[in-house]
Structure formats: structure tokens, C-alpha cells
Design a protein around this motif. Structure first.
Motif, PDB file in Angstrom:
ATOM      1  N   PHE A 184       6.842  11.026  -9.220  1.00  0.00           N
ATOM      2  CA  PHE A 184       5.619  10.645  -8.513  1.00  0.00           C
ATOM      3  C   PHE A 184       5.841   9.490  -7.533  1.00  0.00           C
ATOM      4  O   PHE A 184       4.874   8.924  -7.017  1.00  0.00           O
ATOM      5  N   ASP A 185       7.116   9.147  -7.288  1.00  0.00           N
ATOM      6  CA  ASP A 185       7.471   8.098  -6.333  1.00  0.00           C
ATOM      7  C   ASP A 185       6.706   6.797  -6.618  1.00  0.00           C
ATOM      8  O   ASP A 185       6.021   6.244  -5.756  1.00  0.00           O
ATOM      9  N   LEU A 186       6.869   6.302  -7.844  1.00  0.00           N
ATOM     10  CA  LEU A 186       6.135   5.114  -8.284  1.00  0.00           C
ATOM     11  C   LEU A 186       7.016   3.880  -8.462  1.00  0.00           C
ATOM     12  O   LEU A 186       6.513   2.821  -8.841  1.00  0.00           O
ATOM     13  N   HIS A 187       8.299   3.992  -8.177  1.00  0.00           N
ATOM     14  CA  HIS A 187       9.208   2.887  -8.494  1.00  0.00           C
ATOM     15  C   HIS A 187       8.846   1.584  -7.780  1.00  0.00           C
ATOM     16  O   HIS A 187       9.000   0.506  -8.348  1.00  0.00           O
ATOM     17  N   ARG A 188       8.368   1.665  -6.564  1.00  0.00           N
ATOM     18  CA  ARG A 188       8.064   0.421  -5.833  1.00  0.00           C
ATOM     19  C   ARG A 188       6.789  -0.246  -6.318  1.00  0.00           C
ATOM     20  O   ARG A 188       6.430  -1.336  -5.872  1.00  0.00           O
ATOM     21  N   TYR A 189       6.080   0.418  -7.247  1.00  0.00           N
ATOM     22  CA  TYR A 189       4.820  -0.149  -7.749  1.00  0.00           C
ATOM     23  C   TYR A 189       4.927  -0.588  -9.210  1.00  0.00           C
ATOM     24  O   TYR A 189       3.906  -0.917  -9.820  1.00  0.00           O
ATOM     25  N   THR A 190       6.115  -0.625  -9.771  1.00  0.00           N
ATOM     26  CA  THR A 190       6.261  -0.836 -11.223  1.00  0.00           C
ATOM     27  C   THR A 190       5.592  -2.103 -11.718  1.00  0.00           C
ATOM     28  O   THR A 190       5.038  -2.125 -12.814  1.00  0.00           O
ATOM     29  N   GLN A 191       5.633  -3.174 -10.919  1.00  0.00           N
ATOM     30  CA  GLN A 191       5.098  -4.456 -11.368  1.00  0.00           C
ATOM     31  C   GLN A 191       3.722  -4.767 -10.787  1.00  0.00           C
ATOM     32  O   GLN A 191       3.238  -5.891 -10.889  1.00  0.00           O
ATOM     33  N   GLN A 192       3.102  -3.764 -10.163  1.00  0.00           N
ATOM     34  CA  GLN A 192       1.753  -3.968  -9.633  1.00  0.00           C
ATOM     35  C   GLN A 192       0.705  -3.586 -10.672  1.00  0.00           C
ATOM     36  O   GLN A 192       0.889  -2.629 -11.432  1.00  0.00           O
ATOM     37  N   LYS A 193      -0.390  -4.329 -10.686  1.00  0.00           N
ATOM     38  CA  LYS A 193      -1.495  -3.967 -11.557  1.00  0.00           C
ATOM     39  C   LYS A 193      -2.188  -2.717 -11.024  1.00  0.00           C
ATOM     40  O   LYS A 193      -2.287  -2.509  -9.816  1.00  0.00           O
ATOM     41  N   VAL A 194      -2.675  -1.919 -11.945  1.00  0.00           N
ATOM     42  CA  VAL A 194      -3.370  -0.686 -11.564  1.00  0.00           C
ATOM     43  C   VAL A 194      -4.539  -0.993 -10.632  1.00  0.00           C
ATOM     44  O   VAL A 194      -4.797  -0.252  -9.674  1.00  0.00           O
ATOM     45  N   SER A 195      -5.234  -2.086 -10.881  1.00  0.00           N
ATOM     46  CA  SER A 195      -6.403  -2.446 -10.077  1.00  0.00           C
ATOM     47  C   SER A 195      -6.061  -2.712  -8.619  1.00  0.00           C
ATOM     48  O   SER A 195      -6.934  -2.643  -7.750  1.00  0.00           O
ATOM     49  N   LYS A 196      -4.787  -3.013  -8.330  1.00  0.00           N
ATOM     50  CA  LYS A 196      -4.378  -3.341  -6.971  1.00  0.00           C
ATOM     51  C   LYS A 196      -3.819  -2.142  -6.203  1.00  0.00           C
ATOM     52  O   LYS A 196      -3.477  -2.258  -5.024  1.00  0.00           O
ATOM     53  N   LEU A 197      -3.726  -1.007  -6.854  1.00  0.00           N
ATOM     54  CA  LEU A 197      -3.115   0.160  -6.229  1.00  0.00           C
ATOM     55  C   LEU A 197      -4.085   0.842  -5.267  1.00  0.00           C
ATOM     56  O   LEU A 197      -5.299   0.848  -5.469  1.00  0.00           O
ATOM     57  N   GLU A 198      -3.518   1.447  -4.212  1.00  0.00           N
ATOM     58  CA  GLU A 198      -4.313   2.260  -3.308  1.00  0.00           C
ATOM     59  C   GLU A 198      -4.731   3.546  -4.022  1.00  0.00           C
ATOM     60  O   GLU A 198      -4.124   3.957  -5.012  1.00  0.00           O
ATOM     61  N   ALA A 199      -5.761   4.186  -3.489  1.00  0.00           N
ATOM     62  CA  ALA A 199      -6.343   5.354  -4.155  1.00  0.00           C
ATOM     63  C   ALA A 199      -5.315   6.461  -4.388  1.00  0.00           C
ATOM     64  O   ALA A 199      -5.278   7.069  -5.462  1.00  0.00           O
ATOM     65  N   GLY A 200      -4.462   6.708  -3.395  1.00  0.00           N
ATOM     66  CA  GLY A 200      -3.472   7.770  -3.546  1.00  0.00           C
ATOM     67  C   GLY A 200      -2.460   7.479  -4.634  1.00  0.00           C
ATOM     68  O   GLY A 200      -2.060   8.374  -5.384  1.00  0.00           O
ATOM     69  N   VAL A 201      -2.028   6.230  -4.740  1.00  0.00           N
ATOM     70  CA  VAL A 201      -1.063   5.849  -5.770  1.00  0.00           C
ATOM     71  C   VAL A 201      -1.724   5.907  -7.151  1.00  0.00           C
ATOM     72  O   VAL A 201      -1.098   6.336  -8.129  1.00  0.00           O
ATOM     73  N   LYS A 202      -2.985   5.511  -7.234  1.00  0.00           N
ATOM     74  CA  LYS A 202      -3.714   5.609  -8.501  1.00  0.00           C
ATOM     75  C   LYS A 202      -3.790   7.059  -8.981  1.00  0.00           C
ATOM     76  O   LYS A 202      -3.634   7.333 -10.164  1.00  0.00           O
ATOM     77  N   ARG A 203      -4.051   7.976  -8.052  1.00  0.00           N
ATOM     78  CA  ARG A 203      -4.144   9.376  -8.442  1.00  0.00           C
ATOM     79  C   ARG A 203      -2.798   9.876  -8.948  1.00  0.00           C
ATOM     80  O   ARG A 203      -2.721  10.622  -9.933  1.00  0.00           O
TER      81      ARG A 203
END
Length: 294
Positions: free
Chosen positions: A77-96
Motif C-alpha cells: 500500500f506504499d505506506l513506508h514514508r508514513y510509518t511514524q505519522q499519526k493517523v489523524s495527520k494523514l491525507e484522505a487517500g493515505v487513510k483509505r
């Protein structure tokens, strides 16, 4: 085809099914499916907003004693660059993407996903389509969406829902046979009015709920024609039946994108936010026509 037949499809080993239907039908399908090992990802599902991405996935892995690897899922799901980000800070597409990814740690045999591509940026939509194709190799996947176009972008078996029945979206390849035209305009009757449309202004035609629409200058105009009738009238003007429900102007196509090994979309000039499905069965024919300059 009823929901019983949908269960029969699953039992027969069909890996992925994608259905154009509304929210109520999604809920009906959810109730009728066998509940053992079914994981549902609804459009409005909540998430643990306070957690970081990697921690969230590890949390689901641990509580479900899942064998799937966190690194592999993040890659899918190409999530490696977001590993340390809080879910609340994610853009809508990354959250999905994350919402679907976490379902894989619940040991599902069947995943039902509501509207996975709704309102997404192109990058996230492409990633999700590719991920669902990969997931369907080991886990059966059913998706629903009220958007016929989003269903057509999915890899797998496509259906639309009418009157408590799901009907296959069949493909049929038709040859391009030039016809003689005497005018560069098209007279369209729409909602009691008549419009004279310059054919070179038409980007594509789309069949929605048995009504064919023309996309002209950022507007969808309902017409009196069937898609087959428009195909006959416009084929001399370099229009191509790229999909059962789409007819596209070849000169307006700027790029063919391969989202997965079985999924292609056409990008049109000045319309970067619009993806037109290109049937796998028509891919080779379209490339031949495109390169021939016809």
C-alpha cells in the motif's frame, strides 16, 4: 443474479468481484455474505486516530496473531514514508490505503470494501487498485461503489446492480469501420432542448444508468443516443470504444497508464483528474489505432 448467486461465485473460487451499487445494496450484501472470516471495510469506518501508522499495523497484527508481515503490507500500500505519522495527520487517500491495509491483519478469507476509490487522488487510487489485485491472489475481495467508472477501473470481475440483481458487465470487441460524415457537428437533444455540438469539443461519451452522456468543455450532457449509435456516428472522427461504457476521442488521449497488469486507464488532454477505463481486451487494438494515426 441475486446475492445467493454472489455467494455461489465466491464458492466457485472467483478471486475478486466489483459491483456498481448504492449504500443500501452494500449493506444487504454484507448481511447475506457468510460472516465467518468476513472482514468489512465500510466507507465511514473509524480508525485509531491517535496511533502512528506502523504502530497501528503492529497492533492489529499482535491482537489477531496474524501471520502476514507488516513490512510486506506497507509495501503493498506504499505506506513506508508514513510509518511514524499519526493517523489523524494523514491525507484522505493515505487513510483509505491504511484502512484497507489494517483489514489484512484480521485473518480474513473474504474482504468486503465499500467505495475504495471514492474522492481519492490519482496516486492513492492507483495504489489501491494494484494492492487489491495483489490481495486477490490469496484472499477473495468484493468491492462496491455507486460510481460505475470506479468499478470499471477495478481488476477482476465487474457487475452492476439493478432491482436486487447483479448483472455481469460483458465486453465485446467491435472493429472500427469508417463511415462517411457530411458535418463536423452533432445535434443533441437534452432535457427538451437541442444543442449543436462541435465534434472536436467532445472528449468522451459515457453510459450512466442507460443514459449516454457527452463530456464537452467540463460538462456532462445527457443525450438521446445509445453509446452504440454514437459510436456509429463518431467513428469517422477518430473515436474509439475503449470500454463497454466509454467512447473516447483518440486525439484527446495523451497517455495510456497501466495501473496493474490487468488494469489500464486513458489520460486526456487538459483533464488530468479524469481517468477513462481502457478494457484489457481492447488495449492492443487501441495502441494499434493510436500509432497508425487514424
Amino acid at each position: 443474479m441475486t446475492n445467493f448467486d454472489l455467494i455461489q461465485l465466491i464458492n466457485e473460487g472467483v478471486p475478486s468481484v466489483h459491483i456498481e451499487c448504492d449504500h443500501d445494496t452494500f449493506l444487504e450484501i454484507q448481511k447475506k455474505l457468510p460472516q465467518s472470516n468476513l472482514i468489512t471495510v465500510a466507507f465511514d469506518d473509524g480508525m485509531y486516530e491517535f496511533m502512528k501508522v506502523e504502530k497501528l499495523l503492529n497492533f492489529y497484527k499482535d491482537i489477531n496473531n496474524a501471520s502476514v508481515d507488516v513490512y510486506d503490507v506497507m509495501t503493498c500500500f506504499d505506506l513506508h514514508r508514513y510509518t511514524q505519522q499519526k493517523v489523524s495527520k494523514l491525507e484522505a487517500g493515505v487513510k483509505r490505503r491504511l484502512m484497507i491495509a489494517q483489514a489484512l491483519f484480521m485473518n480474513p478469507k473474504l474482504i468486503l470494501i465499500e467505495d475504495p476509490l471514492a474522492n481519492l487522488d490519482k496516486e492513492s487510487a492507483k495504489i489501491i487498485v494494484g494492492a487489491l489485485e495483489t490481495i486477490s491472489e490469496t484472499t477473495r475481495v468484493i468491492t462496491t461503489s455507486p460510481s460505475f467508472r470506479n468499478v470499471c477501473l477495478m481488476p477482476g470481475n465487474l457487475y452492476y446492480s439493478r432491482n436486487e440483481t447483479i448483472i455481469p458487465i460483458y465486453e465485446s470487441v467491435q472493429n472500427i469501420m469508417p463511415t462517411i460524415q457530411t458535418s463536423n457537428t452533432l445535434v443533441v437533444k437534452s432535457k427538451g432542448n437541442e444543442y449543436v455540438i462541435d465534434i472536436q469539443d467532445i472528449f468522451y461519451a459515457e453510459s450512466i444508468d442507460a443514459v449516454t452522456h457527452l463530456y464537452v468543455k467540463n460538462s456532462l450532457i445527457p443525450t438521446q443516443f445509445t453509446l452504440e449509435e454514437l459510436e456509429t456516428q463518431l467513428q469517422a472522427y477518430q473515436f474509439f470504444r475503449c470500454h463497454r461504457s466509454y467512447l473516447v476521442s483518440i486525439p484527446k488521449v495523451t497517455e495510456i497508464q497501466q495501473w496493474t497488469r490487468n488494469s489500464y486507464v486513458l489520460v486526456l488532454s487538459g483533464q488530468s483528474d479524469v481517468e477513462i477505463p481502457l478494457s484489457k481486451r481492447r488495449y492492443s487494438e487501441f495502441k494499434a489505432v493510436l500509432h497508425s494515426g487514424q
